[in-house]
Structures are given as structure tokens and as C-alpha cells.
Design a protein around this motif. Sequence first.
Motif, PDB file in Angstrom:
ATOM      1  N   MET A   1       0.824  -1.208   0.000  1.00 25.31           N
ATOM      2  CA  MET A   1       0.000   0.000   0.000  1.00 25.31           C
ATOM      3  C   MET A   1       0.855   1.253   0.000  1.00 25.31           C
ATOM      4  O   MET A   1       0.643   2.178  -0.766  1.00 25.31           O
ATOM      5  N   GLN A   2       1.880   1.201   0.876  1.00 26.69           N
ATOM      6  CA  GLN A   2       2.757   2.366   0.968  1.00 26.69           C
ATOM      7  C   GLN A   2       3.501   2.587  -0.341  1.00 26.69           C
ATOM      8  O   GLN A   2       3.735   3.726  -0.759  1.00 26.69           O
ATOM      9  N   ASP A   3       3.848   1.469  -1.001  1.00 24.55           N
ATOM     10  CA  ASP A   3       4.528   1.568  -2.288  1.00 24.55           C
ATOM     11  C   ASP A   3       3.686   2.347  -3.287  1.00 24.55           C
ATOM     12  O   ASP A   3       4.179   3.201  -4.019  1.00 24.55           O
ATOM     13  N   TYR A   4       2.383   2.027  -3.299  1.00 28.81           N
ATOM     14  CA  TYR A   4       1.502   2.710  -4.237  1.00 28.81           C
ATOM     15  C   TYR A   4       1.393   4.194  -3.920  1.00 28.81           C
ATOM     16  O   TYR A   4       1.386   5.043  -4.809  1.00 28.81           O
ATOM     17  N   LEU A   5       1.327   4.487  -2.617  1.00 24.79           N
ATOM     18  CA  LEU A   5       1.231   5.891  -2.205  1.00 24.79           C
ATOM     19  C   LEU A   5       2.463   6.666  -2.669  1.00 24.79           C
ATOM     20  O   LEU A   5       2.361   7.759  -3.231  1.00 24.79           O
ATOM     21  N   LEU A   6       3.615   6.038  -2.451  1.00 26.53           N
ATOM     22  CA  LEU A   6       4.864   6.651  -2.893  1.00 26.53           C
ATOM     23  C   LEU A   6       4.862   6.850  -4.403  1.00 26.53           C
ATOM     24  O   LEU A   6       5.264   7.887  -4.920  1.00 26.53           O
ATOM     25  N   MET A   7       4.369   5.829  -5.089  1.00 25.63           N
ATOM     26  CA  MET A   7       4.348   5.881  -6.548  1.00 25.63           C
ATOM     27  C   MET A   7       3.471   7.036  -7.035  1.00 25.63           C
ATOM     28  O   MET A   7       3.823   7.765  -7.966  1.00 25.63           O
ATOM     29  N   ILE A   8       2.315   7.217  -6.360  1.00 25.76           N
ATOM     30  CA  ILE A   8       1.400   8.293  -6.756  1.00 25.76           C
ATOM     31  C   ILE A   8       2.076   9.645  -6.570  1.00 25.76           C
ATOM     32  O   ILE A   8       2.094  10.479  -7.483  1.00 25.76           O
ATOM     33  N   VAL A   9       2.665   9.849  -5.393  1.00 24.00           N
ATOM     34  CA  VAL A   9       3.330  11.134  -5.132  1.00 24.00           C
ATOM     35  C   VAL A   9       4.474  11.346  -6.119  1.00 24.00           C
ATOM     36  O   VAL A   9       4.643  12.429  -6.692  1.00 24.00           O
ATOM     37  N   ALA A  10       5.246  10.285  -6.359  1.00 20.64           N
ATOM     38  CA  ALA A  10       6.386  10.396  -7.271  1.00 20.64           C
ATOM     39  C   ALA A  10       5.924  10.743  -8.677  1.00 20.64           C
ATOM     40  O   ALA A  10       6.489  11.623  -9.327  1.00 20.64           O
ATOM     41  N   ALA A  11       4.874  10.075  -9.163  1.00 18.15           N
ATOM     42  CA  ALA A  11       4.427  10.302 -10.537  1.00 18.15           C
ATOM     43  C   ALA A  11       3.767  11.657 -10.692  1.00 18.15           C
ATOM     44  O   ALA A  11       3.870  12.303 -11.723  1.00 18.15           O
ATOM     45  N   MET A  12       3.063  12.098  -9.627  1.00 14.55           N
ATOM     46  CA  MET A  12       2.347  13.374  -9.746  1.00 14.55           C
ATOM     47  C   MET A  12       3.273  14.568  -9.631  1.00 14.55           C
ATOM     48  O   MET A  12       3.202  15.512 -10.406  1.00 14.55           O
ATOM     49  N   PHE A  13       4.144  14.521  -8.598  1.00 12.04           N
ATOM     50  CA  PHE A  13       4.911  15.727  -8.318  1.00 12.04           C
ATOM     51  C   PHE A  13       6.402  15.595  -8.633  1.00 12.04           C
ATOM     52  O   PHE A  13       6.977  16.424  -9.313  1.00 12.04           O
ATOM     53  N   ILE A  14       7.021  14.524  -8.096  1.00 12.79           N
ATOM     54  CA  ILE A  14       8.476  14.493  -8.137  1.00 12.79           C
ATOM     55  C   ILE A  14       8.997  14.232  -9.537  1.00 12.79           C
ATOM     56  O   ILE A  14       9.897  14.916 -10.010  1.00 12.79           O
ATOM     57  N   ASN A  15       8.394  13.269 -10.228  1.00 16.11           N
ATOM     58  CA  ASN A  15       8.772  13.065 -11.624  1.00 16.11           C
ATOM     59  C   ASN A  15       7.625  13.505 -12.514  1.00 16.11           C
ATOM     60  O   ASN A  15       7.168  12.748 -13.363  1.00 16.11           O
ATOM     61  N   ASN A  16       7.177  14.712 -12.306  1.00 14.75           N
ATOM     62  CA  ASN A  16       6.024  15.199 -13.076  1.00 14.75           C
ATOM     63  C   ASN A  16       6.266  15.033 -14.574  1.00 14.75           C
ATOM     64  O   ASN A  16       7.323  15.380 -15.091  1.00 14.75           O
ATOM     65  N   ILE A  17       5.248  14.496 -15.226  1.00 13.97           N
ATOM     66  CA  ILE A  17       5.399  14.117 -16.628  1.00 13.97           C
ATOM     67  C   ILE A  17       5.701  15.323 -17.524  1.00 13.97           C
ATOM     68  O   ILE A  17       6.436  15.212 -18.495  1.00 13.97           O
ATOM     69  N   VAL A  18       5.152  16.483 -17.192  1.00 16.20           N
ATOM     70  CA  VAL A  18       5.374  17.653 -18.050  1.00 16.20           C
ATOM     71  C   VAL A  18       6.656  18.378 -17.659  1.00 16.20           C
ATOM     72  O   VAL A  18       7.507  18.663 -18.496  1.00 16.20           O
ATOM     73  N   LEU A  19       6.776  18.672 -16.374  1.00 16.36           N
ATOM     74  CA  LEU A  19       7.825  19.606 -15.964  1.00 16.36           C
ATOM     75  C   LEU A  19       9.173  18.932 -15.732  1.00 16.36           C
ATOM     76  O   LEU A  19      10.208  19.587 -15.808  1.00 16.36           O
ATOM     77  N   ILE A  20       9.171  17.639 -15.448  1.00 16.78           N
ATOM     78  CA  ILE A  20      10.447  16.963 -15.218  1.00 16.78           C
ATOM     79  C   ILE A  20      10.802  16.043 -16.389  1.00 16.78           C
ATOM     80  O   ILE A  20      11.931  16.005 -16.845  1.00 16.78           O
ATOM     81  N   ARG A  21       9.783  15.348 -16.919  1.00 18.08           N
ATOM     82  CA  ARG A  21      10.084  14.452 -18.039  1.00 18.08           C
ATOM     83  C   ARG A  21       9.888  15.109 -19.395  1.00 18.08           C
ATOM     84  O   ARG A  21      10.190  14.516 -20.428  1.00 18.08           O
ATOM     85  N   PHE A  22       9.311  16.321 -19.389  1.00 14.15           N
ATOM     86  CA  PHE A  22       9.104  17.098 -20.619  1.00 14.15           C
ATOM     87  C   PHE A  22       8.323  16.342 -21.680  1.00 14.15           C
ATOM     88  O   PHE A  22       8.720  16.267 -22.830  1.00 14.15           O
ATOM     89  N   MET A  23       7.204  15.760 -21.287  1.00 11.01           N
ATOM     90  CA  MET A  23       6.332  15.138 -22.281  1.00 11.01           C
ATOM     91  C   MET A  23       4.985  15.853 -22.282  1.00 11.01           C
ATOM     92  O   MET A  23       4.520  16.326 -21.260  1.00 11.01           O
TER      93      MET A  23
END
Lengths: 192, 274
Positions: A1-23
Motif C-alpha cells: 500500500m505504501q509503495d503505491y502511495l509513494l508511486m502516486i506522489v512520485a508520478a504526480m509531483f516528483i517526476n512530473n510528466i510535463v515539468l520533469i520528463r518534458f512530455m
Amino acid sequence: MQDYLLMIVAAMFINNIVLIRFMGNCPVVGVTSSYESALGMGAAVVFVATMAGTTCWIIQKTILEVLEIEYLQTLVFILVIAALVQFVEILMQKVAPPLYRALGIFLPLITTNCMVFGVSVLNIKEEHSFMQTLVFSLASAVGFALVLLFMAGLRERMDATGRVPQLLRGVPITLITAGMMGLSFAGLLGMV
Amino acid sequence: MESVLTAILTVGAIGMLAGLILGVTAKIFYVHVDPRIGQVSDILPGANCGGCGYAGCTDLAAAIVQGNAPANACKAASDELAQEIAAMLGISVDTQERQVAQIFCQGDAAAAERKFTYMGIQDCRAAQEVSGGDKACRYGCLGLGTCVRACFFGAMHMGPNGLPVVNTELCTGCGSCAQICPRHIPKLIPVSQKAATFCSSHDVGRAVKDVCTVGCLGDGLCKKVCPEKAVTIEKFLAVVDPAKCTGCGLCFEKCIPRIIQAVVLTRDSKKKAA
């Protein structure tokens, strides 16, 4: 469960698809001139990216890997995403006309959005399980929608002030703003 | 060789399958879209100004075809376009008179007092939020040009005296300016209207006099002199009924601040002279 929570935060903010991955930078400039259109586009992307991410994962596991033709990934994914968007559009027009009207022109636009494709490929590259694929696709798309909304809010304010120099009005100031937002999001890098 | 064949066959099969599914779904979930909607929206101006009250030109086109909106519902389209739409759909159109926007305030920098110097966001909507605007008159034009920026058709510009000016040739009467103005200073009037009170103040005469030299005092002199009874006083503001006004000009002489004036449609300096 915690893994998923981390994944959500990571995908939304930390590795944001637009601002960090530039897609998916095109809609960030293109449809953020008003809050409503940003909301429409954001909702459409969340919907399609989740569908496309999971469908592509299934295709990859059941067809491409079985037949050992993983090198055709790009071609097949584009094909699948395009068909899927069309399918959803036809279905939605019949089953949920209000939703169809709300998403309207944004659905066909997403067919060629590289963010949708990018999420599908990232799922494979990072060797996600099916559940992880579902969560990651959804969270990435929500991150994308958030950036669209932030940008639309900022742009509406900038338009209302009228204090942006003529030279920078429209796309230029949007790109500069996107750069600054990217920098501030980069401050979160490495947290997860 | 075998691997090439596998690749071609797989991609071909996926493509075919996707095509088949799409074809079948398109048949099963077929939604009849009236082809006339597309034709009507091709005729409409396509500015998506929203002056008609619908979400955009396509939305209005659908409403016209379904009979929910009249053929001339588009405020930006000329009468010829409305006729064209009506002819295509085989319906009649009640031609409605063209409307144009006019600025109902004359309180320029020289005429109207200011309470304070406003240095915030250069937008009337923002200025209105700061103690109700910098203008001493709470009905007057704030002069930051929000209406000019809202005009989809380039029919407005800021005049030299800090008031917006409407180019009635280009004005389509969509009403975007009237809607966005926090004080509703631009108002739509029929293009044939001959006289109007170019003031929006509902304050009593004395309060108006204190803050502006060109405000309607609401004294009713114009009402008394009008032979057609076209002028009424609504809350200390003279209002001209365009249906009754003949443009005789008797009221122009009586008006002390020279607020009630002939509507000269290519206004600017000409109107000041009148």
C-alpha cells in the motif's frame, strides 16, 4: 500500500510528466489560455492515459513479448492508442453525450499526445505490474492535469493584469512560466 | 525471414482488428448527427464570441437546426448571413434591428474626479475591487480598457481622453464589452436610435455634481421638454426610449451638463461638437 502511495506522489509531483520528463508540452501551451479548456483537456487526458496505459501493457505482455517482437513497441502502441481514442469517442458520443460535449475537441487531440504514449512506454520500461501500471498511469495523468490547471490559472492572471510586455505576450511568457515551474518542481527531485 | 513475417503479420493483424472493432462500434453506436449543423456552423462567423449565449458557434448551429434558436440568433452575423441560414433551413427569419455598443459615460480625466491614484492591475475588474474603483463617481467608466481587450472584432479603442471609443462600422453588437465591464458602461442600442443619455449615474443631482461635470442630474428638464414623451427618469437618470424618440433635439438644449445628446454613430470628435 505504501509503495503505491509513494508511486502516486512520485508520478504526480516528483517526476512530473510535463515539468520533469518534458512530455506533452504542446497542450501546456496550447489549451491553457482559459481555465475551462484546461480542465476539459486535463479530464480527457486522465481518462485516456489510464485506458491507454493499461491496454498497452496488456498488448505488450500478451502479444509483443510472447512473439518476441518488442522492437515494434512504438508502432503498435501508437496504433493501439489511436484506435482506442477513436473507440472511446464513438462510445462516449452514444452512451454519455454530456461527457462527450464536455471533452469535445480534446479527445481527438489526445490521439497524438506524446504524454499518453510516454506513460505507456514508461510502464513497460520500469517493469510495472498490472496494478502498478494502472496507478502509475492515473497518477501521471493527474500530475499532467494539475500542471495544466496551474498554468491556466497563472495565464488568466497574467492576461488580466495586462502588464506583460507586448513582446512576451502569449506563447513566449507561457514558455518562460513553464520553465520557472519546471525549476521549482526540480526542487523536489530525489525525494523518493 | 520468419521474424520479419511475424512482425508484419502481427502489426497487420492488430491494425485489422482495431479497424474492425472501430467499424463495428461505429455501426452499433451510430449517432445521427444532422449534416445541416455543419453547414450552418460554416456560415456563422466562427469567432466563438458567445454573444448568443451558447458555448460557441457549433453549439449555436445545433440550436438553430433543432429550432431552439432563431436563424438570426448570432449577434455578430450580418442580416444577409441570417437570411442565408434561414433559406438553407427553409425557415423564416424575423429581421431584428442591428445593435451597436455605445459608451454611457463622458466622465473623462478632465470632467470626473478621482478618489485616489490607482496603481494596481491595469484592468477595470481589478480596479473595481479596490475600494470600489478610483473614480469618485461609482457609476462612471474606470478607463482601463477591459472592454477594448474583450472586443473580438477590433471595434473598440481607448480614446485620447481615457474613455473607450466604439467604431460602429466594425461593432457587431455581440455585447462582450457590456458583459465584461464591471459597471456595464458600454450598452447596446439599436442602430437607429437618435438620442441617448451618455451617463450611467443613478446618484441624485447634487452628488453627481460633486464628482463630475458631465453627469446626468436627473432633474427631468429633458423629460418636460420632450414632445414625444420619449424621456423617462429612472432613479435620477434620464433614459431615452428609442421607439418614441424622433431626434428633434429639443432636450439637447435643455440639458445643463450636455449629457443627453444625438447619437452620431461614427462618433469621436464629431459627437462632442454636437
